[in-house]
Design an enzyme around this catalytic site. Structure first.
Site, PDB file in Angstrom:
ATOM      1  CB  VAL A  21      -1.133   0.002   1.217  1.00 37.81           C
ATOM      2  CG1 VAL A  21      -2.054  -0.931   1.172  1.00 37.81           C
ATOM      3  CG2 VAL A  21      -0.073  -0.295   2.480  1.00 37.81           C
ATOM      4  CE1 TYR A  22       3.670   1.275   4.019  1.00 35.88           C
ATOM      5  CE2 TYR A  22       5.879   0.819   3.525  1.00 35.88           C
ATOM      6  CZ  TYR A  22       5.127   1.119   4.542  1.00 35.88           C
ATOM      7  OH  TYR A  22       5.323   0.555   5.792  1.00 35.88           O
ATOM      8  CB  VAL A  23       3.592   5.533  -3.143  1.00 41.17           C
ATOM      9  CG1 VAL A  23       3.241   6.870  -4.017  1.00 41.17           C
ATOM     10  CG2 VAL A  23       4.532   5.912  -1.831  1.00 41.17           C
TER      11      VAL A  23
END
Length: 328
Positions: free
Chosen positions: A52-54
C-alpha cells in the site's frame, strides 16, 4: 555495518533496515534508487516496503533498484490493507494474501519475497486460514520467511502456538512502533519476543520525526506531526514526558558530537531484543544523517540515562511479578 540473525532463523540482516514508505511520493524515484544503492554499498542488506505504500509505487521503485543485486538483499514487504475496492480486497484471508503476493512479486520484479509480513491483525479471518496460506507460500518458494506487524501480545502468541501445533512455518519477526517516545511494547510484547525468539524490527524509531529535534513546544505548521489524529499527530507526541526525553537526547548529542537522530537510533540499536530498526528518509541528506547511527557504540552511562527518562512507569502485573521473582 554489523549483522544479526532475524528471530529463530538463520537469516542475517543488517543492524538497520531502510524503510521505503516515502519512495515515489516525497522522495523522487532517482533519489530513492540512489538511497538504496548507497545503503547496499555501505553494507546494509535489509529493505522494507509494503503493497500500500504510494499505491504500490514504492515496491516498483525498490524492485527496479535491486534488480541487479537481488541475491544480496533481504527484501521485506507487507499485505493486509485495502488494495482493491471490493470486499475481498483487504485483510489476511487466503484470497487476499494469494492475490497480494502475486501483485507484489510483479511490482518488485522478483520471483520470491524474503520476508512477507501481515501488516496488522485481521479479526475477520481465522488464524488457521492465514497461517496455512503462509505455510503454502513458503512451500511454493514464493516466500522465504514470514513476519507480522502491529499485533497485540496475545495475537502473536496465538499465531506462534498454532504454527507450532500444526507444524506450519512461524512468524520470525514482528514490526511494531517502538522508540524512546513509544515504548508501549515493553509491557508485554518485548518479553514475549525474547522468550519465543521473535525478531523485532521497529518502525518510527524517531517518533515520526519528533526525536530529530526539529520541533519546539509550538504546534508545527509543516512536517509529519501536523496530522490531526493518529500516531503522527501533535496531540499524541507533544507531552511533557516526551519533551523531557527529547531534552536528554539533545544533551547526549552534544556530549557525543552526534545529531539527535543518530543518538535516538543508536539507543534503539543497542536495546536488548531489538534486531534492526527501520529508518526512513525523504531526502539524501536525511539518509546520511540517519546512517550516522551505525559504526560506533553509545557509552553505557548515556544509554542508561536515555533508558531511565523514557521508561514506562512501574505497572501491574509486571511490578507484582518482579516483586516475587525467585532468585535462581
Amino acid at each position: 555495518m554489523e549483522y544479526r540473525l532475524l528471530g529463530r532463523s538463520g537469516l542475517a540482516v543488517s543492524e538497520v533496515c531502510l524503510g521505503t514508505m516515502t519512495f515515489g511520493n516525497t522522495t523522487s524515484e532517482s533519489d530513492s534508487i540512489e538511497m538504496i544503492h548507497r545503503f547496499l554499498d555501505a553494507g546494509g542488506n535489509f529493505l522494507d516496503t509494503a503493497d500500500v505504500y504510494v499505491g504500490g509505487r514504492s515496491e516498483e521503485i525498490v524492485g527496479k533498484a535491486v534488480k541487479d543485486r537481488r541475491s544480496e538483499v533481504v527484501l521485506a514487504t507487507k499485505v493486509r490493507f485495502q488494495t482493491e475496492q471490493h470486499p475481498n480486497g483487504v485483510g489476511i484471508s487466503r484470497k487476499h494474501i494469494m492475490d497480494g503476493v502475486d501483485a507484489s512479486l510483479k511490482r518488485l520484479g522478483t520471483d520470491y519475497i524474503d520476508l512477507y509480513q501481515m501488516h496488522v491483525w485481521d479479526h475477520a479471518t481465522p488464524v488457521e486460514e492465514t497461517l496455512r496460506t503462509l505455510d503454502d507460500l513458503v512451500s511454493s518458494g514464493k516466500v522465504r520467511y514470514i513476519g507480522c506487524s502491529n499485533f497485540l501480545a496475545w495475537q502473536l502468541m496465538k499465531s506462534l502456538a498454532y504454527s507450532d501445533y500444526s507444524r506450519f512455518v512461524r512468524y520470525i519477526s514482528i514490526q511494531p512502533q517502538y522508540s524512546l517516545v513509544s515504548r508501549e511494547m515493553d509491557r508485554e510484547i518485548m518479553s514475549l519476543c525474547m522468550e519465543e525468539q521473535v525478531g523485532v524490527i521497529p518502525w518510527a524509531p524517531l517518533g515520526g520525526g519528533f526525536l530529530t529535534g526539529r520541533y519546539t513546544k509550538e504546534e508545527p505548521s509543516s512536517g509529519r506531526l501536523t496530522a490531526k489524529t493518529g500516531e503522527s499527530s501533535w496531540a499524541y507526541r507533544a507531552t511533557e514526558k516526551n519533551f523531557a526525553i527529547l531534552e536528554e537526547v539533545q544533551k547526549a548529542a552534544r556530549e557525543l558530537d552526534k545529531t539527535p537522530a543518530q543518538v535516538a537510533l543508536r539507543w534503539l540499536i543497542q536495546q536488548q531484543g531489538i534486531t534492526s530498526p527501520i529508518f526512513g528518509a525523504s531526502t539524501l541528506e536525511q539518509y546520511e544523517d540517519d546512517m550516522g547511527a551505525v559504526g560506533w557504540t553509545m557509552p553505557q552511562e548515556i544509554w542508561d540515562r536515555l533508558d531511565e527518562v523514557s521508561a514506562l512507569p512501574s505497572e501491574y502485573p509486571t511490578r507484582f511479578i518482579q516483586k516475587f521473582r525467585r532468585p535462581l
